[in-house]
Design a protein around this motif. Sequence first.
Motif, PDB file in Angstrom:
ATOM      1  N   CYS A   1       0.798  -1.222   0.000  1.00 26.60           N
ATOM      2  CA  CYS A   1       0.000   0.000   0.000  1.00 26.60           C
ATOM      3  C   CYS A   1       0.833   1.276   0.000  1.00 26.60           C
ATOM      4  O   CYS A   1       0.288   2.373  -0.110  1.00 26.60           O
TER       5      CYS A   1
ATOM      6  N   GLU B   1       2.690   3.523  -5.428  1.00 26.74           N
ATOM      7  CA  GLU B   1       1.719   4.108  -6.341  1.00 26.74           C
ATOM      8  C   GLU B   1       1.108   3.045  -7.237  1.00 26.74           C
ATOM      9  O   GLU B   1      -0.051   3.121  -7.610  1.00 26.74           O
TER      10      GLU B   1
ATOM     11  N   LEU C   1      -1.835   1.457  -5.699  1.00 28.39           N
ATOM     12  CA  LEU C   1      -3.054   2.244  -5.673  1.00 28.39           C
ATOM     13  C   LEU C   1      -3.905   1.912  -6.899  1.00 28.39           C
ATOM     14  O   LEU C   1      -5.134   1.863  -6.819  1.00 28.39           O
TER      15      LEU C   1
ATOM     16  N   SER D   1      -7.608   0.261  -6.737  1.00 22.64           N
ATOM     17  CA  SER D   1      -8.737   0.778  -7.508  1.00 22.64           C
ATOM     18  C   SER D   1      -9.363  -0.316  -8.352  1.00 22.64           C
ATOM     19  O   SER D   1     -10.594  -0.408  -8.457  1.00 22.64           O
TER      20      SER D   1
ATOM     21  N   CYS E   1       1.350   8.894 -12.644  1.00 24.97           N
ATOM     22  CA  CYS E   1       1.663   7.912 -11.612  1.00 24.97           C
ATOM     23  C   CYS E   1       2.817   7.030 -12.061  1.00 24.97           C
ATOM     24  O   CYS E   1       2.845   6.533 -13.191  1.00 24.97           O
TER      25      CYS E   1
ATOM     26  N   ASP F   1      -4.517  11.146  -7.097  1.00 20.92           N
ATOM     27  CA  ASP F   1      -3.986   9.855  -7.546  1.00 20.92           C
ATOM     28  C   ASP F   1      -4.988   9.046  -8.361  1.00 20.92           C
ATOM     29  O   ASP F   1      -4.630   8.383  -9.330  1.00 20.92           O
TER      30      ASP F   1
ATOM     31  N   ILE G   1      -9.327   9.157  -4.577  1.00 26.71           N
ATOM     32  CA  ILE G   1      -8.469   8.265  -3.792  1.00 26.71           C
ATOM     33  C   ILE G   1      -7.068   8.866  -3.791  1.00 26.71           C
ATOM     34  O   ILE G   1      -6.544   9.215  -4.850  1.00 26.71           O
TER      35      ILE G   1
ATOM     36  N   ASN H   1      -3.016   8.430  -2.198  1.00 22.24           N
ATOM     37  CA  ASN H   1      -1.982   7.760  -1.419  1.00 22.24           C
ATOM     38  C   ASN H   1      -1.260   8.815  -0.594  1.00 22.24           C
ATOM     39  O   ASN H   1      -0.624   9.715  -1.147  1.00 22.24           O
TER      40      ASN H   1
ATOM     41  N   ILE I   1      -5.160   6.617   1.593  1.00 19.87           N
ATOM     42  CA  ILE I   1      -4.500   5.338   1.860  1.00 19.87           C
ATOM     43  C   ILE I   1      -3.174   5.638   2.542  1.00 19.87           C
ATOM     44  O   ILE I   1      -2.330   6.364   2.009  1.00 19.87           O
TER      45      ILE I   1
END
Length: 383
Positions: free
Chosen positions: A133, A136, A139, A143, A162, A203, A212, A214, A257
């Motif tokens: 987690c 990147e 993430l 998703s 990203c 992100d 969302i 990170n 996150i």
Amino acid sequence: MADDSGQCANKRRRLTDCFLLSVDDLSLSDKSDLTTAFHKLCSTYYALNIRLLPYKINYCNAAISSGGVTFSEAFCELETLKKGFFLGDIFRRGLDIGIEFLQGKIPEAKHEKIMLAKLVSFLKAGEKVDLDCESETDLSVLSNHLFAKLATSSDFTIDKNCKNTRKYEKRNQCSCRDENCLFTGCYGDTSIGNNKVWHGDVDAIIKNEIVIQNLEVELDSPFCRNPQLAAETIVFSFLQKKRHPELSNFLIPCIGIADNAMILMFYDSENDVLLESSPVPLTSTTCKNKFSVEAVLISWLAINYRFLCTGLTDDMLPYKAGFFAQSKDMINVYENNLTMQNIGPPPAKEIILPSEWSYNAYLLEKQRRLNEVSKNLILKEEK
């Protein structure tokens, strides 16, 4: 044409599945775990409950005179207010649907059946996925494997900037270790805001409804108070209020996150209330490659907030964040001029030069002497 027929067949199958819902679709173990997760939304035992903390903004750079600030540079000093709340109080419709389902009752509304079917199908599948987690890349895995699967549509967008994910784009492949896992989202522009105020790339955005982020921090306290997440949540709430004025309330969540946990932050851009949840572990304590049922339930509630979130209670209304006062003359931009995508850097400011320039005898004398030096040099060159 064949693809269209296949998509229609899948849609009909999903609708059929949602109308055949039964609590017996879940194993006894799944029912028990889901019941425990719901307990954490409404338990009278303080330590077991997922808490909500209201914040007051003492100072922030949401409206500085020098121009807009990116989310990564956002500053937001948050003060803890004296009263706390619990997450279940703002998701009353979600609690009603879930608990009635555990008691054998299926909702009558079609959209609620579809949402409930998403939750039940996810729990039945018991999917396992390798997660890191802090990455990147993961993430995008989160998703693809969690958030999008609990939404009524699997569409989502990952920030095109990203790291470590672009190599999968052409193959339409998820960045998890399963080479056969398809990526249902895309990589693209996730910018929100306005370059006169807080703005920037987030992100991920799930079906244009929830952000969302990170946070890349370790949780060393019961609450995160992350300024970047606060800024994104406030901006997104104003944006959703502008895009969806028909919503019954404007308490909009964003998901952060951090440190193998998820955090929800909410802002109500109508009532000026900012709330943050206590962390929820992302993975199961018994299987690190499986999502915790609490994370699945909270994700389901957050992703489908338009239907499951009932907004602030009367007890929460007095706990104002003070953002309207902090944003001062820029509140009009937040209320009317925020957009999604194509948010570029702030425009270059025009430089206005002085109409008068100061010159004095000292500089005049130096100019005269330099002219003499130049004249002598020219004479020497001519010789």
